[in-house]
Design an enzyme around this catalytic site. Structure first.
Site, mmCIF file in Angstrom:
data_model
loop_
_atom_site.group_PDB
_atom_site.id
_atom_site.type_symbol
_atom_site.label_atom_id
_atom_site.label_comp_id
_atom_site.label_asym_id
_atom_site.label_seq_id
_atom_site.Cartn_x
_atom_site.Cartn_y
_atom_site.Cartn_z
ATOM 1 N N HIS A 65 0.826 -1.217 0.000
ATOM 2 C CA HIS A 65 0.000 0.000 0.000
ATOM 3 C C HIS A 65 0.863 1.271 0.000
ATOM 4 C CE1 HIS A 65 -2.960 3.024 0.979
ATOM 5 N NE2 HIS A 65 -2.417 3.218 2.157
ATOM 6 N N HIS A 90 3.743 6.918 5.448
ATOM 7 C CA HIS A 90 2.531 7.611 5.891
ATOM 8 C C HIS A 90 1.691 6.829 6.897
ATOM 9 C CE1 HIS A 90 0.194 5.420 2.768
ATOM 10 N NE2 HIS A 90 -0.829 5.664 3.555
ATOM 11 N N ASP A 91 1.826 5.504 6.928
ATOM 12 C CA ASP A 91 1.016 4.733 7.878
ATOM 13 C C ASP A 91 1.799 4.183 9.070
ATOM 14 O OD1 ASP A 91 -1.580 5.009 6.938
ATOM 15 O OD2 ASP A 91 -1.349 3.401 5.456
ATOM 16 N N GLU A 94 0.708 5.516 12.668
ATOM 17 C CA GLU A 94 -0.607 5.067 13.086
ATOM 18 C C GLU A 94 -0.630 3.560 13.363
ATOM 19 O OE1 GLU A 94 -3.717 6.007 10.360
ATOM 20 O OE2 GLU A 94 -5.189 5.197 11.761
ATOM 21 N N ASP A 95 0.053 2.793 12.530
ATOM 22 C CA ASP A 95 -0.108 1.340 12.594
ATOM 23 C C ASP A 95 1.037 0.580 13.259
ATOM 24 O OD1 ASP A 95 -2.424 1.832 11.260
ATOM 25 O OD2 ASP A 95 -1.676 1.251 9.291
ATOM 26 N N ASP A 158 -3.312 8.523 -1.240
ATOM 27 C CA ASP A 158 -3.713 7.453 -0.329
ATOM 28 C C ASP A 158 -5.145 7.018 -0.655
ATOM 29 O OD1 ASP A 158 -3.549 5.779 1.940
ATOM 30 O OD2 ASP A 158 -4.482 7.317 3.206
HETATM 31 MN MN MN Z 1 -2.783 4.728 3.835
#
Ligand code: MN
Length: 726
Positions: A65, A90-91, A94-95, A158
């Protein structure tokens, strides 16, 4: 994960291939420094390791992704290494366990800021609550996005990838994501001028929200798809040959209309699918044509094409002779092809193509790609600043704000220039006042009008693409409530409100003094508690507002007394019919409402006559041509009218003047009107040609003496030749 077979060796190969594709795409855009190359590799490695073991709903490793988002950023938007690094990461915040601070240490402030912005948006999106709560969330999203153009671009990339892979989501989630996309991301892509991303998002949203219609139209287009290839043979190839033989340099592109835009056309224009004339379109962009030969060359090409293919005469558009308001220029025709298919043909030059195709993003990206060039105007940043102002300062509800924001996304921008040639981009329908405030608050606060392409216009004049605008100011002009109606950008509106507020402060002392007097009479203590009670009772948001209304008499002593339960009943008077007109009329028309005729604009003291018009009396000056025609034709409609003595009325009227043009003339005229005679000017225009200025002034006057006095004064101004009433 149904249908997905996990094969880690194959996956590792694919990852590597994607990464190489990414690096090559970056290099193609612009040669990479070794720092940049290393940064991208480090970001990819960090993201791959951080996401290791996690898979997307589709079954594939998560890292696919961020890789895809980074690829979209480079290949489809044209963003550079910083954005690519941020896209890869970018993730992770958060993840995974990686924090913003770690990113800052490894990749620097800029990357950390962007990832932080993107992460914040994901946070608020998780909350799905009541409508007002949701609007508040959108407001937060918009605020985070609008701090940084990169954040908007990356969120769009995104979202595009998420929409492309929406199939693996649960059905309800599909609908939520699709509706968010159409609510927010499509308007954003449109506003930024990322047209191909916008089109693709529209297609995807329609496929999920209106699948039946989508399939139906898709099938109809597919049924003509054969013609797509045949067209190449029977239209494109012959046209190329003609252009080549004539020695043109050009690019030629064809496109099939998207399912979504076919659907829109069917719905909005109420046409059948078969009536869509531009299902197929061909665009010819001529290269290297000098400015002065553009029109001629476009017409030559048109003549060549229409000589071979029959044009539909109803569908010829010459946007070159008369460009659209937004600056769009092109020659458009629709021709019949030998296989019986209409094709729209657009003919334009490279310059025209740039105006038509360049969105705000293009300016932004150009600046990105040419950091060495000094361009101080960055439309994306200016636009974001405007949005931040309206989102942060306004007292409106979140729901209104978000609606307003979305509306603003669909207004096209216009390109304007200062006398120094600096370009200013504003939403279309912007006025002189918006322009003045966009440059500087001081300029806005004292703006009386502008010279637009050397023509003098009033403050509320709408501007058009290409206008060169020189703002005219006078020191003693200051904003009034009316100005709010003369502008349309949030920035100007906020600035005016701020100025009005500080004007209100000037009434502070007087209002305070009045209140003290009232309270003393009522024997109420003048303390903060009582002041608070009064503000609540009268719904006054602040001391400034309370004192202002007291000072100007909007709040009476009686109301203050009421607040503290000390009001004596006010004496009641009974009135017969309130007087509706400042005129004495013939007896039988006594109670008719009257209106000042717009043609001659009578003022107090003028000889007047009334003409019955429907259920009202139109009052004209006796010499008015319109009135005389009426009287000649409908004798029985004439009503005698006289000014009621003692009425004080402010009426709008007009003055025309001719003068020898000179510097400062306009200022002197406006000074006479606003200071010396204390008149209220509404608009002034002054047009100069060959040294002679002709002007028109619209203003409020109380009576004919007042007006004649002004005319005499104006006649005395140096250079003024003649002054007359309009
Ligand atoms: Mn994303």
């Amino acid at each position: 994960m149904a249908g997905y077979v996990i094969d880690e060796t194959r996956e590792a190969c694919e990852m590597q291939a994607k990464y190489l594709e990414l690096i090559n795409a970056c290099r193609e855009l612009k040669p990479l420094t070794s720092d940049e190359e290393q940064g991208i590799l480090r970001a990819y490695t960090m993201a791959r390791e951080a996401h290791a073991g996690t898979r997307r709903r589709s079954g594939e490793p998560y890292i696919f992704h961020p890789l895809a988002v980074a690829l979209i950023a480079v290949k489809e938007v044209g963003l550079g290494p910083t954005a690519v690094i941020a896209a890869l990461l970018h993730d992770v915040v958060e993840d995974t366990d990686i924090t913003i601070d770690e990113l800052r240490m490894v990749f620097g402030d800029r990357v950390a800021e962007i990832v932080d912005g993107v992460t914040k948006i994901d946070d608020v999106m998780l909350l799905q609550q009541s409508e007002s709560k949701q609007a508040e969330n959108y407001r937060k999203i918009l605020l985070s996005m609008c701090h940084d153009a990169y954040v908007i671009f990356l969120k769009l990339c995104d979202r595009l990838h998420n929409m492309r892979t929406l199939d693996s989501m649960k059905d309800t989630k599909k609908l939520i994501i699709a509706s968010e996309t159409s609510y927010l991301y499509i308007p954003l892509a449109h506003r930024l001028g990322l047209y191909s991303i916008k089109t693709e998002l529209e297609e995807l949203v329609m496929r999920y929200t209106n699948p039946d219609k989508y399939a139906e139209i898709e099938a109809k287009i597919a049924a003509t798809a054969g013609t797509g290839e045949k067209l190449e043979e029977c239209l494109v190839a012959p046209v190329r040959k003609m252009l080549d033989d004539a020695g043109y340099q050009y690019t030629l592109k064809t496109r099939v209309k998207s399912v979504y835009s076919c659907w829109k056309k069917i719905e909005n224009k109420h046409v059948a699918f078969e009536e869509i004339y531009d299902l197929y379109a061909m665009r010819i962009v001529l290269k290297g044509i000098p400015r002065e030969h553009e029109k001629e060359e476009c017409f030559k090409v048109y003549a060549m094409i229409s000589g071979t293919f029959d044009p539909n005469p109803k569908r010829f558009r010459d946007w070159i002779t008369h460009p659209k308001n937004n600056g769009y220029e092109s020659l458009q025709t629709t021709v019949m092809t030998p296989i019986g298919q209409w094709v729209e043909v657009q003919i334009r030059t490279e310059r025209m193509d740039t105006i038509a195709e360049k969105g705000m993003a293009a300016h932004f990206l150009y600046k990105e790609a040419h950091p060495e060039e000094q361009i101080d105007n960055n439309p994306v940043e200016e636009w974001l600043a405007q949005i931040r102002t309206s989102l942060e300062q306004s007292d409106k509800s979140a729901l209104d704000l978000v609606e307003e924001f979305k509306e603003a996304l669909y207004t096209k921008e216009i390109y304007l220039f200062t006398p120094q040639g600096k370009s200013i981009i504003l939403p279309s329908r912007s006025t002189v006042l918006d322009f003045a405030y966009a440059i500087h608050t001081d300029l806005g606060d004292h703006c009386i009008g502008a010279k637009v392409n050397a023509r003098v216009v009033s403050r509320n004049e709408r501007l058009h693409t290409g206008d060169q605008v020189q703002v005219l100011t006078t020191e003693n002009t200051t904003p009034t409530e009316e100005w709010l109606g003369e502008c349309q950008t949030p920035h100007a509106r906020e600035a005016i409100k701020l100025a009005l507020r500080s004007q209100r402060k000037e009434f502070f002392d007087e209002g305070k003094h009045r209140l003290a007097e009232y309270l003393k009479k009522l024997r109420i203590r003048n303390n903060p508690q009582n002041l608070g009670q009064l503000k609540r009772f009268l719904s006054q948001p602040s001391d400034i507002d309370l004192y202002y209304d007291l000072a100007v008499g909007n709040i009476s002593e009686h109301q203050v007394a009421e607040c503290f339960g000390k009001a004596r009943p006010e004496p009641r008077f009974f009135f017969h019919e309130t007087q509706t007109t400042p005129f004495l009329l013939d007896r039988e028309y006594e109670n008719y409402p009257t209106e000042m005729a717009p043609c001659c604009k009578p003022v107090q003291g003028d000889q007047v006559v009334g003409i019955v018009q429907g259920d009202r009396i139109m009052v004209h000056r006796t010499g008015c041509k319109v009135a005389m025609d009426e009287m000649a034709n409908h004798e029985n409609h004439v009503v005698r009218a006289k000014w009621r003595p003692g009425e004080q009325l402010s009426l709008l009227t007009g003055i025309g003047l001719t003068a020898i043009d000179r510097k400062g003339l306009l200022q002197e005229i406006t000074r006479h009107i606003s200071d010396e005679l204390d008149l209220n000017m509404r608009a002034i225009t002054l047009e100069a040609s060959e040294g002679v200025a002709r002007g028109m002034i619209m203003l409020y006057v109380n009576d004919v003496e007042n007006l004649n006095g002004l005319i005499t004064k104006l006649e005395l101004i140096d250079g003024v030749e003649e002054v007359h009433r309009i």
